[in-house]
Design a protein around this motif. Structure first.
Motif, PDB file in Angstrom:
ATOM      1  N   THR A   1      18.722  11.667 -17.910  1.00 41.79           N
ATOM      2  CA  THR A   1      18.605  12.942 -18.748  1.00 41.79           C
ATOM      3  C   THR A   1      17.450  13.370 -18.400  1.00 41.79           C
ATOM      4  OG1 THR A   1      18.128  11.972 -20.843  1.00 41.79           O
ATOM      5  CG2 THR A   1      20.382  12.109 -20.415  1.00 41.79           C
ATOM      6  N   GLY A   2      16.192  12.655 -18.196  1.00 42.80           N
ATOM      7  CA  GLY A   2      14.919  13.268 -17.887  1.00 42.80           C
ATOM      8  C   GLY A   2      14.142  13.228 -19.401  1.00 42.80           C
ATOM      9  N   ARG A   3      15.009  12.563 -20.445  1.00 42.97           N
ATOM     10  CA  ARG A   3      14.432  12.309 -21.677  1.00 42.97           C
ATOM     11  C   ARG A   3      13.967  10.854 -21.998  1.00 42.97           C
ATOM     12  NH1 ARG A   3      19.167  15.574 -22.797  1.00 42.97           N
ATOM     13  NH2 ARG A   3      18.451  17.823 -22.723  1.00 42.97           N
TER      14      ARG A   3
ATOM     15  N   VAL B   1      14.946  14.222 -32.007  1.00 45.01           N
ATOM     16  CA  VAL B   1      15.285  15.469 -32.536  1.00 45.01           C
ATOM     17  C   VAL B   1      16.837  15.238 -32.595  1.00 45.01           C
ATOM     18  CG1 VAL B   1      15.878  17.855 -32.401  1.00 45.01           C
ATOM     19  CG2 VAL B   1      13.692  17.127 -31.738  1.00 45.01           C
ATOM     20  N   SER B   2      17.379  15.201 -33.830  1.00 41.29           N
ATOM     21  CA  SER B   2      19.017  14.660 -34.076  1.00 41.29           C
ATOM     22  C   SER B   2      19.529  15.961 -34.504  1.00 41.29           C
ATOM     23  CB  SER B   2      18.817  13.424 -34.915  1.00 41.29           C
ATOM     24  OG  SER B   2      18.780  12.222 -34.362  1.00 41.29           O
TER      25      SER B   2
ATOM     26  N   GLU C   1      19.100  20.055 -27.909  1.00 37.84           N
ATOM     27  CA  GLU C   1      18.456  19.583 -26.626  1.00 37.84           C
ATOM     28  C   GLU C   1      17.381  20.442 -26.082  1.00 37.84           C
ATOM     29  OE1 GLU C   1      22.219  17.646 -24.213  1.00 37.84           O
ATOM     30  OE2 GLU C   1      21.710  19.840 -24.119  1.00 37.84           O
ATOM     31  N   ALA C   2      17.512  21.689 -26.409  1.00 34.38           N
ATOM     32  CA  ALA C   2      16.205  22.553 -25.913  1.00 34.38           C
ATOM     33  C   ALA C   2      14.989  22.345 -26.940  1.00 34.38           C
ATOM     34  CB  ALA C   2      16.435  24.129 -26.040  1.00 34.38           C
ATOM     35  N   LEU C   3      15.058  22.054 -28.196  1.00 33.73           N
ATOM     36  CA  LEU C   3      13.924  21.644 -29.022  1.00 33.73           C
ATOM     37  C   LEU C   3      13.420  20.374 -28.755  1.00 33.73           C
ATOM     38  CD1 LEU C   3      12.300  22.234 -31.529  1.00 33.73           C
ATOM     39  CD2 LEU C   3      14.073  21.233 -32.973  1.00 33.73           C
ATOM     40  N   ALA C   4      14.555  19.314 -28.428  1.00 33.26           N
ATOM     41  CA  ALA C   4      13.688  18.330 -27.987  1.00 33.26           C
ATOM     42  C   ALA C   4      12.987  18.206 -26.697  1.00 33.26           C
ATOM     43  CB  ALA C   4      15.048  17.099 -27.843  1.00 33.26           C
ATOM     44  N   ASP C   5      13.677  19.343 -25.753  1.00 32.39           N
ATOM     45  CA  ASP C   5      12.720  19.324 -24.433  1.00 32.39           C
ATOM     46  C   ASP C   5      11.464  19.950 -24.462  1.00 32.39           C
ATOM     47  OD1 ASP C   5      15.160  18.144 -23.142  1.00 32.39           O
ATOM     48  OD2 ASP C   5      15.940  19.930 -22.554  1.00 32.39           O
TER      49      ASP C   5
ATOM     50  N   VAL D   1      17.200  12.876 -27.853  1.00 28.89           N
ATOM     51  CA  VAL D   1      18.138  13.516 -28.726  1.00 28.89           C
ATOM     52  C   VAL D   1      18.946  12.457 -29.355  1.00 28.89           C
ATOM     53  CG1 VAL D   1      19.997  14.880 -28.629  1.00 28.89           C
ATOM     54  CG2 VAL D   1      18.097  15.509 -27.076  1.00 28.89           C
ATOM     55  N   GLY D   2      19.144  12.516 -30.707  1.00 29.62           N
ATOM     56  CA  GLY D   2      19.933  11.797 -31.354  1.00 29.62           C
ATOM     57  C   GLY D   2      21.349  12.705 -32.052  1.00 29.62           C
TER      58      GLY D   2
END
Length: 320
Positions: free
Chosen positions: A192-194, A204-205, A220-224, A230-231
């Protein structure tokens, strides 16, 4: 100075961050000695040395890749015999925890699992644990044998402390149980690149309030934007909105990042048990009475569909 064995968690020579955290903690107890099993030690040794490993005991054999757990226990047992350490530290992953348990039984030693801190004490290492769904904090120590301690990721920040990092061969004799379970195939996990969820410094969940699988793109956008993992809550996973591998909670994964952001999560005890030891907790929920607000450092009462995109935009702007 007493020596402390640190079991190295790596992927083909790429040392994972929790191992560097263990080396940092090990320096509180004595002189860290890394135990590296498998191929790629030449790439890993400089990294281990940079973070305080005075020696790197290395062994490579097909058993480490072709069979599960027991060959690693055999090797760690050989390392303990060779070094007579003050303690053995491992990460609190599923595999390493099983290795730790088997090692403790073989050594006739006590074991402490899932520590969130380790410090030197007058009578040996003292471990701090968060127990009973993070409702209590305990300190304990092993009173018999060589202490075997597993430590949760993000228990501390890795700190460089250059040491010799001399690579030395570790002689390992494998017992009859070493080949009892074999790996017959492997399937690579989609990248995922994360960062890995349990190792990430920021998580970030999203929960039931996200409202559907298609809206997890906001999470996902906030996490990236933060370089985060991402949780998801159990409710979101059970609804099929996000993979079970990303579930945070008592029946999912336990995380302890520097920053945990919960969006649309009410804060049921099942979820809290998996993230309560996070250093800083931020919650976004439109229900001001949501239980999650009882344990947060910062709370935002608002609609996540307004707050999350605005937060993502602000972070992206500041980074740019």
């Amino acid at each position: 100075m007493a020596e402390v064995l640190v079991y190295v968690d790596h992927v083909d020579g790429d040392v994972r961050k929790p191992t560097l955290e263990l080396l940092t903690l090990a320096r509180r107890l004595g002189d860290p000695v890394a135990v590296y099993l498998g191929a790629g030690v030449d790439a890993a040794a400089p990294v281990l040395a940079e973070h305080g490993a005075s020696r790197v005991l290395a062994a490579d054999a097909p058993e480490f890749a072709d069979h599960l757990v027991v060959p690693h226990v055999d090797a760690l047992q050989a390392a303990v015999k060779a070094v007579s350490p003050a303690a053995v530290l491992l990460t609190a992953s599923a595999a390493a925890t099983e290795i730790a348990g088997r090692l403790a039984v073989r050594l006739g030693s006590g074991i402490i699992t899932g520590a969130v801190d380790v410090a030197a004490g007058e009578d040996g290492p003292v471990a701090t644990q968060s127990v009973f769904a993070a409702s209590f904090t305990t300190t304990s120590r092993v009173t018999k044998g060589v202490p075997v301690i597993t430590v949760k990721p993000n228990a501390t920040s890795p700190e460089a402390a250059p040491a010799a990092g001399t690579v030395e061969p570790l002689e390992v004799g494998f017992g009859p149980l070493a080949t009892g379970t074999s790996v017959v195939s492997r399937s690579p996990r989609a990248a995922t690149g994360r960062p890995e969820l349990t190792e990430a410094a920021i998580v970030v969940s999203g929960g039931r309030g996200v409202g559907g699988a298609e809206h997890f793109a906001l999470i996902e956008a906030l996490a990236d934007s933060l370089g985060a993992a991402v949780g998801a809550s159990r409710a979101a996973v059970d609804a099929g909105w996000y993979p079970h591998t990303s579930q945070v909670g008592q029946t999912g994964k336990t995380v302890s990042p520097q920053l945990y952001i919960a969006a649309g999560i009410s804060g049921a005890i099942q979820h809290r048990a998996g993230m309560q030891t996070s250093k800083t907790i931020v919650a976004i929920n439109k229900d001001a009475e949501a239980p999650i607000f009882e344990l947060v450092d910062y709370g935002v009462v608002g609609d996540l569909f307004d707050v999350v995109p605005a937060l993502t935009e602000e972070i992206t702007t500041r980074k740019g």
